[in-house]
Write a protein that holds these residues in place. Structure first.
Motif, PDB file in Angstrom:
ATOM      1  N   SER A 267      80.700 -62.345   9.531  1.00  0.00           N
ATOM      2  CA  SER A 267      80.784 -60.983   8.971  1.00  0.00           C
ATOM      3  C   SER A 267      80.226 -61.022   7.552  1.00  0.00           C
ATOM      4  CB  SER A 267      82.247 -60.526   8.948  1.00  0.00           C
ATOM      5  OG  SER A 267      82.971 -61.283   7.982  1.00  0.00           O
ATOM      6  N   CYS A 268      80.183 -59.875   6.895  1.00  0.00           N
ATOM      7  CA  CYS A 268      79.700 -59.824   5.512  1.00  0.00           C
ATOM      8  C   CYS A 268      80.758 -60.325   4.547  1.00  0.00           C
ATOM      9  CB  CYS A 268      79.333 -58.388   5.139  1.00  0.00           C
ATOM     10  SG  CYS A 268      77.871 -57.789   5.980  1.00  0.00           S
ATOM     11  N   THR A 269      82.036 -60.038   4.845  1.00  0.00           N
ATOM     12  CA  THR A 269      83.099 -60.336   3.884  1.00  0.00           C
ATOM     13  C   THR A 269      83.715 -61.707   4.106  1.00  0.00           C
ATOM     14  OG1 THR A 269      84.773 -59.402   5.346  1.00  0.00           O
ATOM     15  CG2 THR A 269      83.721 -57.884   3.786  1.00  0.00           C
ATOM     16  N   PHE A 286      78.839 -57.329  12.394  1.00  0.00           N
ATOM     17  CA  PHE A 286      78.145 -58.591  12.131  1.00  0.00           C
ATOM     18  C   PHE A 286      77.272 -58.443  10.878  1.00  0.00           C
ATOM     19  CE2 PHE A 286      78.536 -59.302  16.871  1.00  0.00           C
ATOM     20  CZ  PHE A 286      79.316 -60.455  16.783  1.00  0.00           C
ATOM     21  N   CYS A 287      77.268 -59.481  10.034  1.00  0.00           N
ATOM     22  CA  CYS A 287      76.368 -59.515   8.879  1.00  0.00           C
ATOM     23  C   CYS A 287      74.945 -59.759   9.405  1.00  0.00           C
ATOM     24  CB  CYS A 287      76.786 -60.642   7.936  1.00  0.00           C
ATOM     25  SG  CYS A 287      75.746 -60.781   6.482  1.00  0.00           S
ATOM     26  N   SER A 288      73.960 -59.319   8.651  1.00  0.00           N
ATOM     27  CA  SER A 288      72.578 -59.473   9.139  1.00  0.00           C
ATOM     28  C   SER A 288      71.961 -60.812   8.725  1.00  0.00           C
ATOM     29  CB  SER A 288      71.724 -58.317   8.615  1.00  0.00           C
ATOM     30  OG  SER A 288      71.631 -58.399   7.209  1.00  0.00           O
ATOM     31  N   LYS A 289      72.766 -61.687   8.109  1.00  0.00           N
ATOM     32  CA  LYS A 289      72.219 -62.971   7.612  1.00  0.00           C
ATOM     33  C   LYS A 289      71.730 -63.865   8.766  1.00  0.00           C
ATOM     34  CE  LYS A 289      76.982 -64.623   7.406  1.00  0.00           C
ATOM     35  NZ  LYS A 289      78.150 -64.698   6.531  1.00  0.00           N
ATOM     36  N   ASN A 323      79.692 -52.140   4.919  1.00  0.00           N
ATOM     37  CA  ASN A 323      79.732 -53.544   4.498  1.00  0.00           C
ATOM     38  C   ASN A 323      78.348 -54.088   4.161  1.00  0.00           C
ATOM     39  OD1 ASN A 323      82.411 -53.257   4.975  1.00  0.00           O
ATOM     40  ND2 ASN A 323      82.601 -54.947   6.440  1.00  0.00           N
ATOM     41  N   TRP A 324      77.336 -53.649   4.871  1.00  0.00           N
ATOM     42  CA  TRP A 324      75.964 -54.093   4.585  1.00  0.00           C
ATOM     43  C   TRP A 324      75.546 -53.651   3.178  1.00  0.00           C
ATOM     44  CZ3 TRP A 324      72.418 -53.313   9.541  1.00  0.00           C
ATOM     45  CH2 TRP A 324      72.845 -54.211  10.537  1.00  0.00           C
ATOM     46  N   LYS A 325      76.003 -52.433   2.792  1.00  0.00           N
ATOM     47  CA  LYS A 325      75.636 -51.918   1.462  1.00  0.00           C
ATOM     48  C   LYS A 325      76.233 -52.789   0.363  1.00  0.00           C
ATOM     49  CE  LYS A 325      74.765 -47.106   2.593  1.00  0.00           C
ATOM     50  NZ  LYS A 325      75.404 -45.867   2.977  1.00  0.00           N
ATOM     51  N   ALA A 326      77.422 -53.333   0.632  1.00  0.00           N
ATOM     52  CA  ALA A 326      78.122 -54.104  -0.400  1.00  0.00           C
ATOM     53  C   ALA A 326      77.842 -55.604  -0.309  1.00  0.00           C
ATOM     54  CB  ALA A 326      79.623 -53.847  -0.275  1.00  0.00           C
ATOM     55  N   CYS A 327      77.028 -56.020   0.645  1.00  0.00           N
ATOM     56  CA  CYS A 327      76.856 -57.458   0.904  1.00  0.00           C
ATOM     57  C   CYS A 327      75.562 -57.970   0.244  1.00  0.00           C
ATOM     58  CB  CYS A 327      76.814 -57.688   2.412  1.00  0.00           C
ATOM     59  SG  CYS A 327      76.355 -59.358   2.881  1.00  0.00           S
ATOM     60  N   ALA A 328      75.708 -58.982  -0.603  1.00  0.00           N
ATOM     61  CA  ALA A 328      74.546 -59.526  -1.318  1.00  0.00           C
ATOM     62  C   ALA A 328      73.508 -60.089  -0.345  1.00  0.00           C
ATOM     63  CB  ALA A 328      75.013 -60.622  -2.278  1.00  0.00           C
ATOM     64  N   LYS A 329      73.987 -60.754   0.728  1.00  0.00           N
ATOM     65  CA  LYS A 329      73.047 -61.353   1.688  1.00  0.00           C
ATOM     66  C   LYS A 329      72.250 -60.280   2.428  1.00  0.00           C
ATOM     67  CE  LYS A 329      75.237 -65.774   2.197  1.00  0.00           C
ATOM     68  NZ  LYS A 329      75.977 -66.732   3.000  1.00  0.00           N
ATOM     69  N   CYS A 330      72.932 -59.224   2.835  1.00  0.00           N
ATOM     70  CA  CYS A 330      72.246 -58.132   3.543  1.00  0.00           C
ATOM     71  C   CYS A 330      71.240 -57.460   2.609  1.00  0.00           C
ATOM     72  CB  CYS A 330      73.255 -57.100   4.048  1.00  0.00           C
ATOM     73  SG  CYS A 330      74.212 -57.697   5.461  1.00  0.00           S
ATOM     74  N   GLN A 331      71.664 -57.246   1.347  1.00  0.00           N
ATOM     75  CA  GLN A 331      70.772 -56.583   0.391  1.00  0.00           C
ATOM     76  C   GLN A 331      69.540 -57.449   0.088  1.00  0.00           C
ATOM     77  OE1 GLN A 331      70.961 -53.367  -0.599  1.00  0.00           O
ATOM     78  NE2 GLN A 331      72.652 -53.299   0.877  1.00  0.00           N
TER      79      GLN A 331
HETATM   80 ZN   LIG Z   1      76.014 -58.997   5.222  1.00  0.00          ZN
END
Ligand SMILES: [Zn+2]
Length: 749
Positions: A267-269, A286-289, A323-331
């Protein structure tokens, strides 16, 4: 057999002899009745030269188990003879019932369909089965005839899934869309990631009652389950033997709570959350990493070894981007790949999965949200939020399966009868399913060729067991099979009669639990000069009712037998009163009593002009719905309320004379789990001539809205202003809210 080939292609016509309708559902392309019958003995011989062992066993088993007819298989002669023929029409078969019965088929699948049609021709008379002489030719219209089963919200064991498949086969469905993963449970063993089922396969508690009932209540009990890979193989083979392809769905990037409960690192978190115990849409996706993409590819690698289907469903729906908006990896992925926003990130995510599936020789299919941010190259689209997504995809030359909620969601109510079990909401009676056409008329002929077919979906938040599942699916699946199989389906009236005359018996023979909604009487309401006109209506053969009428709790004991043409008149009344009807239908159907409640008030039957059209999904009774004396039920059952999905809603009611208007009442529905919210404001205007309008003080809408008026006028205009988006943190966040209204009462003299 060239002759029959010509008939099959050039004449789509049903000619009847002696009897009005084919007993077979889905209705064959051609069913010509010929005079005479064949009497079937307790044992019949079957000539099956090229028939596969599996088909032979299936036929013999069905005849013995459901019809108590034993069989003798003979290679030289038989009462029933099977012949394989060449035919260019896919899945073509014919049945010729003359002195003997000849069944021709062009593929194993079509032989299987022929067996089912043949079995439906068997009619019991006195003490044995007979078959009316006839000639039948048939082939399906759509190549994707799907039924879906969600095993995440509630788990169904392998015998139950086999039962579901057996019943699908009776209706000639050929795709089982198996929804295996979601927030509330991961149901497929993945050897590389054992925690998916160890942890993700079970939840500690489950929401009881309806999501819209607050506060939420839970049953604290560990429930769940999963299928081992051997069990999955067994199901896939079982379905294949019935010419049904199982298309697995592995949800991503949303609806991932069960997977993330097992592996929070994807996940992102990274936060450890339990498997979800309530329904809805969750921010934890799911995180996009790259690590997550690798994890999903590894999962799919095992999935591909279990499912030989051409298409693999990857979900793609309802993935909040919080969560994607707040996630450094997604950004970081967004900026490195020059993506515009999180929607394009979803597209980028899905594209990687699409490439993976393509590299393995498979095709990806997903819910219509996969269109947002750009559709990946090979993706097929399952259009569920209406037909717009399907239209857009077909115009882009992508294949489409149509499954719009309005016609295809079998978790909706099928009648408003109080005996109906609690459902998610929505209203989808049998006739509405029957009206479904998977091919949008706005497409060109070339674009239409991208529509693979259609599918009905059974989400199981409110479907706890297989009995409930059958109840929700039947008989609506029969209507859907007509939609997807028939090249030219008969009218609904003919279908309904076929159900009553033949198919209900056929369902009973197979022990199917089905909804009797079809047989419940209905109250029909019309406006009359001074109020309302009502009568009761039922299905053919069920138009005699025993009606007990009570008014405001005082038993008048007016026991009346009402026929289909009997009409009751109720006049508008300053003093409102409640009328209650208790209806017991003809005993043949063993149904529960049907109660109807009518509130007689001073506005019933008044002319209402809707300046805003309600959404076609929730427009039952049109403008009369507001003044028909029936108050919308809570919990919401779908058909009494008028539902709007626009910002401004207005209508005008004509009191038919200038009068002193004392007060105004209107019901609103606040059912946030169904994305139904109170509007922001309600504005009332009064006029004597519809030219000059006086605005009354604005008030805040509440569920039972009441406003004192004390003004003279003939017309009232109602204007509702709703929010254009559901606020953050509420169910349906970001989507347009629904506004539901019902029963407007106006006191005037
Ligand atoms: Zn993420």
């Amino acid at each position: 057999m060239k002759f029959s080939l010509f008939i099959s292609i050039f004449t789509i016509v049903s000619v009847q002899f002696g009897r009005a309708q084919s007993p077979i559902i889905p209705t064959p392309v051609t069913h010509v009745f010929v005079e005479g019958k064949i009497d079937l003995a307790e044992q019949i011989t079957i000539k099956t030269v090229n028939l596969s062992e599996k088909l032979k066993d299936y036929l013999v088993g069905e005849l013995e188990n459901s019809y108590a007819i034993s069989t003798k298989v003979d290679s030289l002669d038989g009462l029933v003879e099977f012949k394989r023929i060449a035919n260019t029409q896919k899945d073509f078969y014919s049945i010729n019932v003359a002195d003997k019965i000849t069944i021709t088929y062009s593929s194993d699948a079509s032989c299987f369909y022929a067996i089912h049609s043949f079995l439906q021709l068997l009619q019991f008379e006195e003490d044995h089965y007979v078959i009316q002489k006839a000639f039948i030719q048939d082939f399906p219209n759509f190549q994707w005839r799907g039924l879906h089963l969600d095993v995440s919200r509630h788990f169904f064991g392998i015998d139950e899934v086999k039962r579901y498949i057996d019943l699908m086969a009776l209706c000639k469905f050929n795709v089982l869309h198996w929804h295996l993963t979601d927030d509330q449970g991961w149901r497929i063993e993945i050897k590389k990631y054992p925690k998916l089922t160890e942890i993700g396969g079970f939840r500690d508690s489950t929401l009881i009652g309806h999501y819209n009932d607050f506060p939420h209540k839970f049953e604290k009990k560990k429930i769940g389950g999963f299928y081992t890979q051997d069990e999955i193989k067994e199901i896939v083979q079982y379905a294949q033997d019935r010419f049904i392809t199982v298309v697995p769905e592995i949800e991503m990037p949303g609806h991932a709570r069960a997977a993330l409960a097992a592996y929070p690192e994807y996940s992102c978190t990274g936060k450890k959350l339990p498997v979800a115990s309530e329904w809805g849409v969750f921010d934890d996706i799911f995180c996009s990493k790259p690590e997550t993409i690798d994890f999903l590819k590894n999962v799919l690698e095992e999935v591909l070894t279990l499912f030989p289907s051409e298409y693999i469903h990857i979900g793609g729906d309802e993935a909040p981007k919080t969560n994607w908006k707040a996630c450094a990896k997604c950004q970081k992925i967004i900026s490195e790949n020059h993506l515009k926003d999180e929607h394009q990130l979803q597209s980028y995510f899905i594209q990687q999965i699409d490439n993976y599936l393509t590299s393995k020789g498979r095709k990806m299919i997903g819910w219509d949200e996969i269109l947002e941010g750009g559709l990946s190259t090979n993706a097929a689209v399952m259009s569920w939020r209406g037909e717009a997504g399907g239209i857009e995809a077909a115009k882009l030359n992508h294949y489409v399966v149509m499954t719009p909620t309005e016609f295809c969601y079998f978790d909706y109510y099928q009648s408003s009868h109080p005996a109906e079990p609690v459902a998610i909401g929505g209203f989808l009676p049998l006739e509405k399913v029957y009206q479904f056409n998977p091919v949008p008329q706005s497409l060109s002929n070339e674009e239409k060729s991208y529509i693979l077919g259609g599918q009905a979906n059974l989400w199981t938040e409110y479907v706890p067991d297989i009995e409930s599942a059958e109840y929700m699916v039947y008989p609506r699946a029969l209507a859907m099979s007509q939609v997807l199989w028939c090249n030219e389906k008969p009218t609904f009236e003919v279908f309904e009669k076929t159900l009553i005359d033949y198919q209900i018996g056929f369902l009973k023979k197979h022990g199917v639990i089905f909804s009797p909604a079809l047989f419940y009487p209905e109250m029909e309401i019309f406006p009359s000069t001074k109020g309302l006109k009502i009568h009761f209506k039922g299905t053919a053969g069920n138009d005699k009712f025993n009606v007990l009428q009570k008014t405001d709790g005082n038993e008048t004991n007016e026991d009346k037998i009402l026929g289909i043409s009997d009409t009751l008149i109720f006049e508008r009344s300053i003093v409102s009163k409640n009328v209650h009807f208790e209806i017991s239908p003809d005993e043949t159907y063993e149904l529960e009593h049907t109660p109807f409640d009518l509130k007689i008030h001073s506005a019933i039957g008044l002319p209402v002009k809707l300046l805003t059209e309600p959404n076609s999904k929730y427009s039952n009774h049109g403008e009369l719905a507001l003044v028909d004396g029936i108050k919308g039920h809570r919990p919401w059952k779908g058909n009494e309320w008028l539902g709007f999905d626009v910002d401004t809603i207005s209508w005008i009611v004509d009191l038919k004379k200038s009068a002193l208007i004392e007060s105004f009442d209107l019901g609103f529905l606040d059912a946030q789990g169904s994305w139904i919210y109170l509007p922001k404001s309600i504005q009332l205007y009064v006029s004597t001539d519809q030219k000059k309008w006086t605005l009354l003080p604005k008030q805040l809408p509440v569920e039972n809205f009441h406003q004192e008026i004390k003004k003279t006028g003939r017309y009232i205009k109602v204007v509702l202003i709703s929010n254009n988006k559901i606020a953050k943190g509420f169910p349906g966040e970001g989507y347009h809210p629904w506004t539901f209204v019902d029963e407007m009462e106006i006191k005037f003299k």
